[in-house]
Design an enzyme around this catalytic site. Structure first.
Site: not given
Ligand code: HPA
Length: 281
Positions: A36, A67, A89, A91-92, A119, A221
């Site tokens: 991300s 993305h 991901h 969750y999608e 990220a 991820s």
């Molecule tokens: N939690 C989960 N996923 C993440 C976070 C977080 O704080 N920051 C970036 N991706």
């Protein structure tokens, strides 16, 4: 919706490989997955062939802001690389089989090294937003409760039924990343990444639990792709971009905008590190 879709077959995986190979002159040995807000590294690839995900059969479409959805294949620091600009991901709503299709395709294309970035939220108290973290191990928390991407029929030509995961993050590649960070005077934290399905961020109680379990950074991820890549014998390097401090005390809130903003700041740093890393392969 898609969670219960059947598992992808070997023939379907190879259809994707054929579709990619028909759209590029290159035979990449290194693949990069960009997390991300970290997609800018793809723009550094030279003489690139760009392949939109939409042109590939079976390939899930990235639905998340931040993305882009394409493969960029070309040269970076003398290496032929395939960059996934935008990842998929769990969750999608895609199945684990779909989420990890790119890793399978990499394996069938002959990719030897996968560099995976993401990220992540910092759980370790000394990590700051903007830091990079070398992933030295992971906690497959979602896998432990039944969301392991290797569940389902095992294709013996792809890997063993019960693969070892003790050295998921290649020690020699970790050393090269450490050296690349030193050379560029980039602070490189190290730690354990924990995978949660998301999409909701963690509660403060979740985070205190994860800290006790030994997690240093948390995200949504990477672990599925790494699990499949290791099953297939691909060597892995993992780097988290720390986008925010996880909120163990409940006094701050976490937003996706914050994650993307931090990604934009980390992009150039990550690019430097990856360039030096790729040159040293
Ligand atoms: N939690 C989960 N996923 C993440 C976070 C977080 O704080 N920051 C970036 N991706």
């Amino acid at each position: 919706m898609m969670i219960n879709q059947p598992f992808l077959s070997l023939a379907e995986i190879d259809e994707v490989v054929a579709a990619i190979q028909s759209q590029t002159r290159y035979q990449p040995k290194v693949a990069l997955i960009l997390g991300s807000g970290l997609g800018s590294v793809a723009d550094a690839v030279e003489d690139a062939d760009s392949i939109p995900y939409a042109s590939l059969p079976h390939w899930p479409k990235s639905t998340v802001h931040g993305h882009a959805g394409r493969l960029v294949i070309g040269k970076l620091q003398g290496q032929v690389v395939m960059v996934m600009q935008g990842r998929i991901h769990f969750y999608e709503g895609y199945s684990m089989s779909q989420v990890t299709l790119p890793a399978r395709v990499m394996q069938r294309m002959g990719i030897e090294i996968m560099v995976v970035t993401n990220a992540a939220g910092a759980i370790h108290p000394e990590f700051e937003p903007g830091d990079l973290m070398l992933i030295t191990d992971h906690l497959n928390l979602a896998g432990m409760v039944g969301l392991n991407p290797l569940i389902g029929p095992n294709f013996d030509e792809l890997g063993p039924r019960f693969p070892d995961m003790s050295r998921s993050y290649d020690r020699d590649l970790c050393d090269l990343a450490r050296k690349a960070a030193q050379k560029n005077k980039i602070r490189l934290q190290e730690g354990v990444y924990v995978f949660l399905s998301g999409p909701s961020f963690e509660t403060p109680a979740d985070l205190r639990f994860l800290r006790v379990c030994g997690a240093d950074a948390v995200g949504m991820s990477t672990v599925p792709e790494v699990t499949v890549a290791r099953h297939g014998g691909i060597r892995v390097l993992g780097i988290s971009g720390i986008s925010n401090k996880a909120n163990l005390d409940g006094n701050t809130i976490t937003t996706h905008e914050e994650v993307l903003e931090a990604g934009a700041v980390m992009g150039p740093k990550l690019e430097k590190l990856l360039r030096t890393f790729l040159s040293s392969l």
